[in-house]
Design an enzyme around this catalytic site. Structure first.
Site, PDB file in Angstrom:
ATOM      1  N   GLU A  54       0.670  -1.021   0.054  1.00  0.00           N
ATOM      2  CA  GLU A  54      -0.038  -0.061  -0.004  1.00  0.00           C
ATOM      3  C   GLU A  54       0.836   1.290   0.063  1.00  0.00           C
ATOM      4  OE1 GLU A  54      -3.336   0.457  -0.030  1.00  0.00           O
ATOM      5  OE2 GLU A  54      -3.595  -1.806  -0.187  1.00  0.00           O
ATOM      6  N   ARG A  93       9.669   1.747   5.948  1.00  0.00           N
ATOM      7  CA  ARG A  93       8.528   1.198   6.530  1.00  0.00           C
ATOM      8  C   ARG A  93       7.607   0.737   5.277  1.00  0.00           C
ATOM      9  NH1 ARG A  93       6.371   4.709  10.964  1.00  0.00           N
ATOM     10  NH2 ARG A  93       8.085   3.723  12.178  1.00  0.00           N
ATOM     11  N   GLU A 155      17.014  -0.737   8.910  1.00  0.00           N
ATOM     12  CA  GLU A 155      15.693  -1.522   9.407  1.00  0.00           C
ATOM     13  C   GLU A 155      14.630  -1.331   8.721  1.00  0.00           C
ATOM     14  OE1 GLU A 155      14.894  -1.140  13.963  1.00  0.00           O
ATOM     15  OE2 GLU A 155      13.311  -0.216  13.008  1.00  0.00           O
ATOM     16  N   HIS A 171       2.190   5.646  19.009  1.00  0.00           N
ATOM     17  CA  HIS A 171       3.346   6.381  18.969  1.00  0.00           C
ATOM     18  C   HIS A 171       3.364   7.850  19.314  1.00  0.00           C
ATOM     19  CE1 HIS A 171       7.386   8.169  17.177  1.00  0.00           C
ATOM     20  NE2 HIS A 171       7.897   7.000  17.313  1.00  0.00           N
TER      21      HIS A 171
HETATM   22  P1  0O2 Z   1      11.238   5.763  16.425  1.00  0.00           P
HETATM   23  O1  0O2 Z   1      10.741   7.087  17.088  1.00  0.00           O
HETATM   24  O2  0O2 Z   1      10.044   5.038  15.641  1.00  0.00           O
HETATM   25  O3  0O2 Z   1      12.434   5.635  15.556  1.00  0.00           O
HETATM   26  P2  0O2 Z   1      15.948  -0.121  19.992  1.00  0.00           P
HETATM   27  O4  0O2 Z   1      15.704   0.243  18.600  1.00  0.00           O
HETATM   28  O5  0O2 Z   1      17.482  -0.812  20.127  1.00  0.00           O
HETATM   29  O6  0O2 Z   1      15.861   1.177  21.053  1.00  0.00           O
HETATM   30  P3  0O2 Z   1      14.329  -2.341  20.324  1.00  0.00           P
HETATM   31  O7  0O2 Z   1      12.945  -2.202  20.988  1.00  0.00           O
HETATM   32  O8  0O2 Z   1      14.994  -3.721  20.597  1.00  0.00           O
HETATM   33  O9  0O2 Z   1      15.126  -1.013  20.482  1.00  0.00           O
HETATM   34  O10 0O2 Z   1      13.928  -2.343  18.680  1.00  0.00           O
HETATM   35  P4  0O2 Z   1      12.666  -2.702  18.086  1.00  0.00           P
HETATM   36  O11 0O2 Z   1      11.910  -3.625  18.848  1.00  0.00           O
HETATM   37  O12 0O2 Z   1      13.160  -3.324  16.544  1.00  0.00           O
HETATM   38  O13 0O2 Z   1      11.985  -1.354  17.755  1.00  0.00           O
HETATM   39  C1  0O2 Z   1      12.501  -0.340  17.032  1.00  0.00           C
HETATM   40  C2  0O2 Z   1      11.420   0.463  16.459  1.00  0.00           C
HETATM   41  O14 0O2 Z   1      10.106  -0.397  16.250  1.00  0.00           O
HETATM   42  C3  0O2 Z   1      10.993   1.745  17.224  1.00  0.00           C
HETATM   43  O15 0O2 Z   1      11.892   2.721  16.977  1.00  0.00           O
HETATM   44  C4  0O2 Z   1       9.638   1.905  16.494  1.00  0.00           C
HETATM   45  O16 0O2 Z   1       9.634   2.486  15.350  1.00  0.00           O
HETATM   46  C5  0O2 Z   1       9.105   0.607  16.418  1.00  0.00           C
HETATM   47  N1  0O2 Z   1       8.640   0.162  17.642  1.00  0.00           N
HETATM   48  C6  0O2 Z   1       8.808  -0.707  18.454  1.00  0.00           C
HETATM   49  N2  0O2 Z   1       8.176  -0.987  19.576  1.00  0.00           N
HETATM   50  C7  0O2 Z   1       6.971  -0.107  19.589  1.00  0.00           C
HETATM   51  C8  0O2 Z   1       5.945   0.029  20.265  1.00  0.00           C
HETATM   52  O17 0O2 Z   1       5.494  -0.421  21.240  1.00  0.00           O
HETATM   53  N3  0O2 Z   1       5.024   1.063  19.568  1.00  0.00           N
HETATM   54  C9  0O2 Z   1       5.383   1.664  18.367  1.00  0.00           C
HETATM   55  N4  0O2 Z   1       4.547   2.518  17.962  1.00  0.00           N
HETATM   56  N5  0O2 Z   1       6.308   1.549  17.688  1.00  0.00           N
HETATM   57  C10 0O2 Z   1       7.265   0.681  18.180  1.00  0.00           C
HETATM   58  P5  0O2 Z   1      12.299   3.730  17.983  1.00  0.00           P
HETATM   59  O18 0O2 Z   1      13.704   4.362  17.789  1.00  0.00           O
HETATM   60  O19 0O2 Z   1      11.924   3.229  19.247  1.00  0.00           O
HETATM   61  O20 0O2 Z   1      11.290   5.041  17.657  1.00  0.00           O
END
Ligand code: 0O2
Length: 246
Positions: A54, A93, A155, A171
């Site tokens: 999409e 994304r 990523e 978010h």
């Molecule tokens: P932003 O502002 O979107 O860039 P890390 O990435 O090392 O801090 P983690 O949790 O191991 O930690 O990475 P993970 O699980 O791969 O998550 C990375 C990204 O996935 C996040 O980036 C978010 O974009 C998304 N994400 C993960 N968990 C959530 C959640 O519970 N809610 C939402 N809305 N998004 C999530 P950032 O850097 O945290 O944020």
């Protein structure tokens, strides 16, 4: 003789140049991945006669968010530290129509010879406690610069429209409450995530039924639709052109 800028200004200029060069490699890696996704999308469209994707968006993380993340994780503040510890500087994304498309796109990406898959996090099979769902691929791609080849991490988050809708609202709430979301809202978000997952399952079921009906209707109708798609004609135009042919 032109006046030399003060030392501090020179240092700042150098830092800015280094940062720009550093971020450029991530932008190139993003360009590579988005081009690959575009090609896969067109191929998928051709083979399966519908568009599985999409929407695709990408971003290089801002220097401010990189610094915040390093500070939050108590890591050294330097470009080398960013490169070593932050795996989401380049992020793509991909929003798909159906859950099965997510895994198909992921499979196709993993098959690419120059894409090195470092990690897969399947938050669809195992959603996060918040309710978050998506498939995350951490990949590394070569970026060919004039004087060297750099291997850069990207990523890739792949999700459905329902998952994306949920994640973008969550978010906003998460940052509005400065990561400390009240329990009631947390609970409601978890319920909303369950509803989004239920909707995805329902849509997948309907999609499968549609596919079966299409297959039952046989190749003739499919061939006709393909002809329309390929010529980009609307139905009346198709009939008109048939009349013209005699
Ligand atoms: P932003 O502002 O979107 O860039 P890390 O990435 O090392 O801090 P983690 O949790 O191991 O930690 O990475 P993970 O699980 O791969 O998550 C990375 C990204 O996935 C996040 O980036 C978010 O974009 C998304 N994400 C993960 N968990 C959530 C959640 O519970 N809610 C939402 N809305 N998004 C999530 P950032 O850097 O945290 O944020």
């Amino acid at each position: 003789m032109a006046e030399q800028p003060p030392l501090q200004l020179q240092q700042l200029k150098k830092l800015k140049q280094e940062m720009t060069r550093f971020l450029m490699t991530y932008q190139f890696a993003l360009d590579e991945i988005t081009t690959k996704i575009e090609i896969l999308q067109q191929e998928f469209h051709y083979m399966n006669d519908y568009n599985p994707i999409e929407h695709v968006s990408s971003r290089v993380k801002s220097p401010e968010s990189m610094l915040t993340k390093l500070m939050r994780k108590n890591l050294p503040i330097s470009l080398a530290s960013m490169e070593e510890h932050l795996t989401d500087i380049a992020g793509v994304r991909v929003t798909c129509s159906f859950v099965s498309d997510i895994y198909e796109i992921s499979r196709m990406l993993q098959q690419q010879k120059d894409v090195d898959v470092l990690e897969i996090k399947d938050y669809i099979q195992e959603p996060k406690e918040s309710g978050y769902q998506s498939l995350h691929l951490l990949v590394r791609v070569p970026v060919f610069m004039s004087d060297r080849t750099k291997y850069v991490c990207v990523e890739i988050q792949i999700r459905t429209i329902a998952m994306d809708f949920w994640a973008s609202l969550e978010h906003k709430i998460f940052y509005k409450y400065n990561r400390d979301v009240p329990d009631r809202l947390r609970q409601e978000l978890q319920e909303a995530a369950a509803s989004a997952a239920a909707l995805d399952r329902k849509m997948e079921k309907l999609h499968l039924e549609m596919k079966e009906i299409k297959e039952e209707n046989g190749p003739e109708e499919e061939a006709f639709e393909l002809l329309l798609n390929n010529r980009r004609l609307t139905l009346p135009e198709a009939f008109l052109s048939e009349d013209n042919d005699g």
